[in-house]
Design a protein around this motif. Sequence first.
Motif, short mmCIF file in Angstrom:
data_model
loop_
_atom_site.label_atom_id
_atom_site.label_comp_id
_atom_site.label_asym_id
_atom_site.label_seq_id
_atom_site.Cartn_x
_atom_site.Cartn_y
_atom_site.Cartn_z
N LYS A 34 0.83 -1.21 0.00
CA LYS A 34 0.00 0.00 0.00
C LYS A 34 0.86 1.25 0.00
O LYS A 34 0.58 2.22 -0.69
N MET A 35 1.95 1.22 0.79
CA MET A 35 2.85 2.36 0.85
C MET A 35 3.48 2.61 -0.52
O MET A 35 3.50 3.75 -1.01
N VAL A 36 3.96 1.57 -1.16
CA VAL A 36 4.58 1.71 -2.49
C VAL A 36 3.56 2.20 -3.51
O VAL A 36 3.87 3.09 -4.32
N ASP A 37 2.34 1.69 -3.46
CA ASP A 37 1.29 2.16 -4.37
C ASP A 37 1.04 3.65 -4.21
O ASP A 37 0.89 4.38 -5.19
N LYS A 38 0.99 4.12 -2.97
CA LYS A 38 0.76 5.55 -2.72
C LYS A 38 1.93 6.39 -3.22
O LYS A 38 1.74 7.46 -3.80
N ILE A 39 3.16 5.91 -3.01
CA ILE A 39 4.34 6.64 -3.48
C ILE A 39 4.32 6.75 -5.00
O ILE A 39 4.55 7.82 -5.57
N ILE A 40 4.01 5.65 -5.68
CA ILE A 40 3.95 5.65 -7.15
C ILE A 40 2.84 6.56 -7.63
O ILE A 40 3.02 7.31 -8.61
N ASP A 41 1.69 6.56 -6.96
CA ASP A 41 0.58 7.43 -7.33
C ASP A 41 0.98 8.90 -7.22
O ASP A 41 0.71 9.71 -8.12
N ILE A 42 1.64 9.26 -6.14
CA ILE A 42 2.11 10.65 -5.95
C ILE A 42 3.12 11.01 -7.03
O ILE A 42 3.06 12.09 -7.62
N LYS A 43 4.04 10.10 -7.33
CA LYS A 43 5.05 10.33 -8.37
C LYS A 43 4.38 10.55 -9.72
O LYS A 43 4.75 11.47 -10.46
N ASN A 44 3.37 9.75 -10.05
CA ASN A 44 2.69 9.89 -11.33
C ASN A 44 1.83 11.15 -11.40
O ASN A 44 1.66 11.73 -12.46
N THR A 45 1.30 11.58 -10.26
CA THR A 45 0.44 12.77 -10.21
C THR A 45 1.24 14.06 -10.26
O THR A 45 0.92 14.99 -11.01
N THR A 46 2.30 14.13 -9.45
CA THR A 46 3.06 15.38 -9.32
C THR A 46 4.34 15.40 -10.15
O THR A 46 4.91 16.46 -10.36
N GLY A 47 4.81 14.22 -10.55
CA GLY A 47 6.08 14.15 -11.29
C GLY A 47 7.29 14.12 -10.37
O GLY A 47 8.42 14.11 -10.84
N GLU A 48 7.06 14.13 -9.06
CA GLU A 48 8.15 14.12 -8.10
C GLU A 48 7.91 13.08 -7.03
O GLU A 48 6.76 12.78 -6.69
N MET A 49 8.99 12.55 -6.48
CA MET A 49 8.88 11.61 -5.38
C MET A 49 8.54 12.38 -4.10
O MET A 49 9.05 13.48 -3.89
#
Length: 40
Positions: A11-26
């Motif tokens: 779940k944590m990794v999914d959220k991190i990837i979602d944020i990366k895809n949404t904002t373009g930044e980690m």
Amino acid sequence: MTHLTLEEYRKMVDKIIDIKNTTGEMPEYAQVNDLKITVI
């Protein structure tokens, strides 16, 4: 030492990837069960 279950980790990794895809930044960190984990 605190450990994440496999489900919590996924779940944590999914959220991190979602944020990366949404904002373009980690994100700077992830928070799971009141535990703040720095994302490198």
